[in-house]
Enzyme design. Structure first.
Site, short mmCIF file in Angstrom:
data_model
loop_
_atom_site.label_atom_id
_atom_site.label_comp_id
_atom_site.label_asym_id
_atom_site.label_seq_id
_atom_site.Cartn_x
_atom_site.Cartn_y
_atom_site.Cartn_z
CG ASP A 1 -1.66 -1.24 1.46
OD1 ASP A 1 -2.15 -1.80 0.45
OD2 ASP A 1 -1.78 -1.69 2.62
CG ASP B 1 -2.84 -4.46 -1.61
OD1 ASP B 1 -4.02 -4.76 -1.83
OD2 ASP B 1 -2.27 -4.79 -0.55
CG ASP C 1 -5.47 -1.07 2.91
OD1 ASP C 1 -6.17 -0.21 2.36
OD2 ASP C 1 -5.27 -2.20 2.43
NE ARG D 1 -11.59 -3.43 -0.73
CZ ARG D 1 -10.73 -4.44 -0.62
NH1 ARG D 1 -9.46 -4.18 -0.32
NH2 ARG D 1 -11.12 -5.68 -0.79
#
Length: 387
Positions: free
Chosen positions: A168, A207, A211, A263
């Site tokens: 990430d 990715d 996160d 997301r």
């Protein structure tokens, strides 16, 4: 190719040697702490390296200097200022995922502020890690989302298999008191339609963007620009991570989510507050087709105030707010004052898990959201690196 902001694409092709443009935007106060209108200000607040001694304030221009400034040999709080664009590969392509994991990693110690100087500072070929630490601030950086050099094919993932990547731009794991502010994130110039197709699908090398997992807590994500990406922000990595319950308290405010597919965020377990965010998407976008904005997954408890959703082709509020669990596992989403394409989002999308239930927590800090129709101009003017 349409919909790609020129300024964003221009930054994406800057060479790693590009210098910071300190005259383009005013400098951010390097000793600033997280503002009171967010979870990061609770339980003692988030100061990062604000109390660093003068000897622990560093300006870095390359990967070698950066690693030195972040080394364990430095005691006490620190402030690390990034000048220009730092290429963590140092001009040597990563030989493998393991090599990328080692050389591309930027591990931030506790009591650290990492801040870009001017509008042009940032990273390429980097993944920033905030792991099992407290008191970290990351501000004013342009971050090109890392591309895994060796993504893995999993034939059991989904109906027809999928490519899975690591890395990430920023991952926050097992950490508390973190403030992520005024950064810009993008896949450009390695957009998903430039990836080779293997096993019938693009060989996905990206990715997440940001996160937050493993019982991280007291986090504020404010005034960032997320653009041109698929799976953007995951809060809570697994339905099995029951230790996350009562933690993952995150505020997401005044961010621009522009042509991201999903997301923004997707939440499990967390007590997440969304206010004054601006979502721009297109359900027929040629590369990053909008699937949903906010994912309400297992045991999520999301409170939303005055967000603005502009989603071309959206038919109902479920195109913006999507439930991922039901019954005892259902997450809950409650909204006040948000707009979807100019119409009220609530009440149709409130309590998407079990109608009639409530999120059972109240925002514990003072905040004054703008009305949703004022959000687009405000966020455009203030979100992202250099703003």
């Amino acid at each position: 190719m349409k919909h790609f902001p020129f300024a964003l694409l221009l930054w994406s092709v800057l060479p790693a040697s590009a210098s910071a443009s300190a005259d383009v935007s005013p400098s951010l106060p390097i000793r600033q702490e997280a503002p009171p209108d967010g979870w990061a200000a609770q339980a003692g607040g988030t100061r990062g390296g604000a109390d660093a001694a003068a000897a622990n304030v560093f300006t870095v221009t390359d990967a070698v200097q950066l690693r030195s400034a972040l080394s364990s040999g430095i005691k006490g709080s620190r402030i690390v200022q990034v000048a220009g664009v730092i290429d963590m590969s140092e001009g040597r392509p990563f030989a493998s995922t393991a090599d990328q994991a080692r050389r591309g990693r930027v591990a931030l110690p506790a009591n650290t502020t990492l801040v870009g100087i001017g509008a042009g500072a940032g990273f390429v070929n980097a993944h920033l890690k905030v792991a099992k630490v407290s008191q970290v601030i990351i501000r004013n950086l342009n971050l090109r989302n890392p591309c895994d050099v060796a993504p893995r094919w999993d034939p059991t993932d989904g109906k027809n298999g999928n490519w899975n990547a690591q890395f990430d731009s920023i991952s926050i794991t097992g950490s508390t008191h973190v403030w992520i502010d005024r950064n810009s994130f993008t896949d450009a110039p390695v957009l998903d339609d430039t990836l080779p197709v293997e096993n019938g699908k693009p060989r996905q090398c990206h990715d997440g963007t940001l996160d937050i997992s493993d019982a991280s807590d007291y986090v504020t994500v404010s005034y960032n620009h997320f653009a041109l990406h698929d799976k953007t922000m995951l809060i809570g990595a697994s339905d099995k991570a029951v230790q996350d319950a009562g933690r993952l308290r995150v505020t997401i405010s005044n961010n621009l989510f522009e042509y991201v597919a999903s997301r923004a965020p997707r939440v499990r377990f967390g007590q997440v507050h969304l206010f004054n965010n601006y979502y721009v998407g297109d359900r027929r976008h040629p590369v990053y087709r909008h699937g949903y904005s906010v994912g309400v997954a297992k045991a999520a408890r999301i409170v939303s105030h005055a967000n603005a959703f502009e989603i071309a082709g959206a038919r109902t509020c479920l195109d913006a707010i999507r439930p991922f669990a039901s019954g005892a596992d259902a997450g809950l989403f409650t909204d006040s004052g948000s707009l979807l394409n100019g119409a009220a989002l609530a009440p149709a999308c409130s309590n998407t898990g079990n109608p009639g239930d409530t999120v059972a927590w109240a925002v514990p800090y003072p905040f004054k959201p703008l009305p949703a129709d004022a959000v687009p101009a405000h966020v455009r003017a203030h979100a992202g690196a250099g703003k």
